[in-house]
Motif scaffolding. Sequence first.
Motif, mmCIF file in Angstrom:
data_model
loop_
_atom_site.group_PDB
_atom_site.id
_atom_site.type_symbol
_atom_site.label_atom_id
_atom_site.label_comp_id
_atom_site.label_asym_id
_atom_site.label_seq_id
_atom_site.Cartn_x
_atom_site.Cartn_y
_atom_site.Cartn_z
ATOM 1 N N TRP A 315 -74.104 -0.543 24.159
ATOM 2 C CA TRP A 315 -75.489 -0.227 23.843
ATOM 3 C C TRP A 315 -75.777 -0.159 22.341
ATOM 4 O O TRP A 315 -76.935 -0.018 21.943
ATOM 5 N N GLY A 316 -74.740 -0.214 21.489
ATOM 6 C CA GLY A 316 -74.956 -0.222 20.049
ATOM 7 C C GLY A 316 -75.308 1.110 19.439
ATOM 8 O O GLY A 316 -75.795 1.172 18.307
ATOM 9 N N CYS A 317 -75.097 2.195 20.163
ATOM 10 C CA CYS A 317 -75.345 3.535 19.637
ATOM 11 C C CYS A 317 -74.445 4.519 20.377
ATOM 12 O O CYS A 317 -73.864 4.180 21.414
ATOM 13 N N THR A 318 -74.335 5.728 19.874
ATOM 14 C CA THR A 318 -73.535 6.738 20.545
ATOM 15 C C THR A 318 -74.367 7.411 21.639
ATOM 16 O O THR A 318 -75.607 7.340 21.620
ATOM 17 N N PRO A 319 -73.736 8.103 22.584
ATOM 18 C CA PRO A 319 -74.506 8.853 23.586
ATOM 19 C C PRO A 319 -75.457 9.868 22.967
ATOM 20 O O PRO A 319 -76.592 10.030 23.434
ATOM 21 N N GLY A 320 -75.004 10.565 21.902
ATOM 22 C CA GLY A 320 -75.879 11.525 21.247
ATOM 23 C C GLY A 320 -77.103 10.863 20.638
ATOM 24 O O GLY A 320 -78.228 11.384 20.731
ATOM 25 N N GLU A 321 -76.914 9.705 20.011
ATOM 26 C CA GLU A 321 -78.051 8.970 19.440
ATOM 27 C C GLU A 321 -78.992 8.492 20.535
ATOM 28 O O GLU A 321 -80.214 8.514 20.352
ATOM 29 N N GLU A 322 -78.436 8.061 21.670
ATOM 30 C CA GLU A 322 -79.259 7.631 22.806
ATOM 31 C C GLU A 322 -80.168 8.763 23.264
ATOM 32 O O GLU A 322 -81.372 8.576 23.466
ATOM 33 N N ARG A 324 -81.117 11.482 21.605
ATOM 34 C CA ARG A 324 -82.114 11.846 20.594
ATOM 35 C C ARG A 324 -83.251 10.831 20.539
ATOM 36 O O ARG A 324 -84.427 11.202 20.435
ATOM 37 N N LYS A 325 -82.922 9.538 20.612
ATOM 38 C CA LYS A 325 -83.965 8.497 20.589
ATOM 39 C C LYS A 325 -84.912 8.660 21.776
ATOM 40 O O LYS A 325 -86.126 8.552 21.622
ATOM 41 N N PHE A 326 -84.331 8.918 22.952
ATOM 42 C CA PHE A 326 -85.180 9.063 24.153
ATOM 43 C C PHE A 326 -86.031 10.306 24.054
ATOM 44 O O PHE A 326 -87.220 10.286 24.382
#
Length: 331
Positions: A315-322, A324-326
């Motif tokens: 997905w090109g990002c970490t789970p934490g970044e996912e 936060r973005k959502f």
Amino acid sequence: MTSPIEAATPVNGYTTKRIGLLILPQFSMMALAGASEPLRAANRLSGKTLYEWTLLTESGGPVSSSSGIEIQTVPIDQAPEVDRVFVLASLDIEHQKPPKMLRFLQRAASRGVTVGALSTGTFILARAGLLEGKRCTLHWESIGQFAEEFPTIEVTKELYVNHGNRWTCAGGTAAIDLMLAQIALDFGNPLAASIAEQFLHARIRAPEEHQRMSIQWRFGIHDRRLTAAIAAMEDNLENIVGIEEIADRCNLSHRQLERLWHQHFGMTPKKFYLELRLNEARRLLRESTQPIASIAYSCGFVSASHLGAAYRRVWGCTPGEERRKFDDAHS
């Protein structure tokens, strides 16, 4: 003049059924409509007030659905006497343990009131101690989470379950089938069938039917060996099954399974299986507040860092970044 529905439906001398719909924040509008619209249609088609219903929350006032639509509700301490009560919930169920609502449900059950739940509302019934020794169901996405929290309660993947005066339902359009089943019990099959026709609901589904669309439709395949393999993967997202074992279950060699997979999906079975697990992780990151480590374990990863490495590659990002973005996009 008596309408065909009235003539076909034995509602003379009826007693109005009073329904309480207990609403939690982030509830599903689909489930609410599925629960209430069949009752409205029963009244309209019969020309009688067969049902009355009240929307309830702990404190009353407005409550927002998962789609942001607000509805007005009555506080439960002003609730009228009811014959049945259903809990409606959807997202953010992990931390919902409303004390007044739990006591309200316990008191209702002790009086012999029929108690039920739609979608993740089943969690609330279980937290109230009302599902011990009962079979139940809820939305397929939350079955694993429910089984972890309540390992002694039998949970199924059926559309809805009626066991010992406890009605539970997968939510969504299955709420229509549950309510039609109740209407048929109350006032006969002809009325329930006429309501289904009003809603272009081609047939009233049996409770034991599965919730999810078939694998054949979801993945566009018709080879039974492939559908069996995918079913084995989807049933084992947490406890990973080896590809050799999956092939053996489908009466295929490992090489045959690999060849079929490349032919239909353009990737290896192992990569496909990983993507199923990562898709489930992505859903949980977006729709739950579970810790990332807990999500990792439930999706077959040995640690949060193991999930993080695989997640970044795909997905090109970490789970934490996912997460936060959502959250930022929906705040």
